[in-house]
Design an enzyme around this catalytic site. Sequence first.
Site, PDB file in Angstrom:
ATOM      1  CG  ASN A  44      25.724  -8.643 -73.972  1.00  0.00           C
ATOM      2  OD1 ASN A  44      24.903  -7.741 -74.140  1.00  0.00           O
ATOM      3  ND2 ASN A  44      26.342  -8.849 -72.818  1.00  0.00           N
ATOM      4  CE  LYS A 132      32.944  -2.236 -76.232  1.00  0.00           C
ATOM      5  NZ  LYS A 132      32.839  -3.699 -76.224  1.00  0.00           N
ATOM      6  CG  HIS A 152      40.534  -7.266 -74.326  1.00  0.00           C
ATOM      7  ND1 HIS A 152      40.989  -8.535 -74.051  1.00  0.00           N
ATOM      8  CD2 HIS A 152      39.689  -7.394 -75.390  1.00  0.00           C
ATOM      9  CE1 HIS A 152      40.466  -9.403 -74.904  1.00  0.00           C
ATOM     10  NE2 HIS A 152      39.671  -8.736 -75.730  1.00  0.00           N
TER      11      HIS A 152
END
Length: 220
Positions: A44, A132, A152
């Site tokens: 974040n 992730k 992305h």
Amino acid sequence: MEHISKIFYTLDKLEEIYHNEACPPELGHDEPLDGLILTVLSQNTNDKNRDAAFTQLKNLYPTWPEVVKAGTKNLEQAIKTAGLGPTKAARIIEILNKIFIDFGEYSIKKLAKLNFHDMRKYLRALPGVGAKTVNCVMLFDFKLPAFPVDTHITRIIKRLDIMPENSSPEDISRFLELIIPDERCLGGHVNIIEHGRKICHSRKPDCKNCVLAEICPSLY
């Protein structure tokens, strides 16, 4: 164009521009635990804030035993640049304590003895560690063919209609790991991210200068 063909077209075209497969960046750490904590800090926030927080942390507390001894409140101040200080500080202390209990030291180098599945399972079970983060540590620090998926990569894969709009980052990661050859994971991952930062922006993508325009149904 079939989805699998699109993936290889994308990898090939982006490699022609960014060359991260031919010259892979060194994104790992001598101690993989450093990479794990760095990636927790990245949650974040952007890379600049993450790196600033990690540098401040290391300047104040150069070793992980010192971090644990400093405690949650001091750690919270050290990493405040990364945002969510109270949450991240608590998670980091929990992670460090868990690792010390499991390995008798503040190191996760011994995870290299595990197979791919068991390493992923162990890392995924750590407090506050998501898919992730796990994939970043496995790819960058252990040099394994995991494929982290950030905003992305999610954006580009969906714009190219390789995966449905409702696909989660974990869905995309699993799919790409099945398709992309092991030796192309690191460079391919970095190439796609670089393209997202330079051309395929979230807002106002530079479609006229995009090498993927020929296969992209989402031109703006």
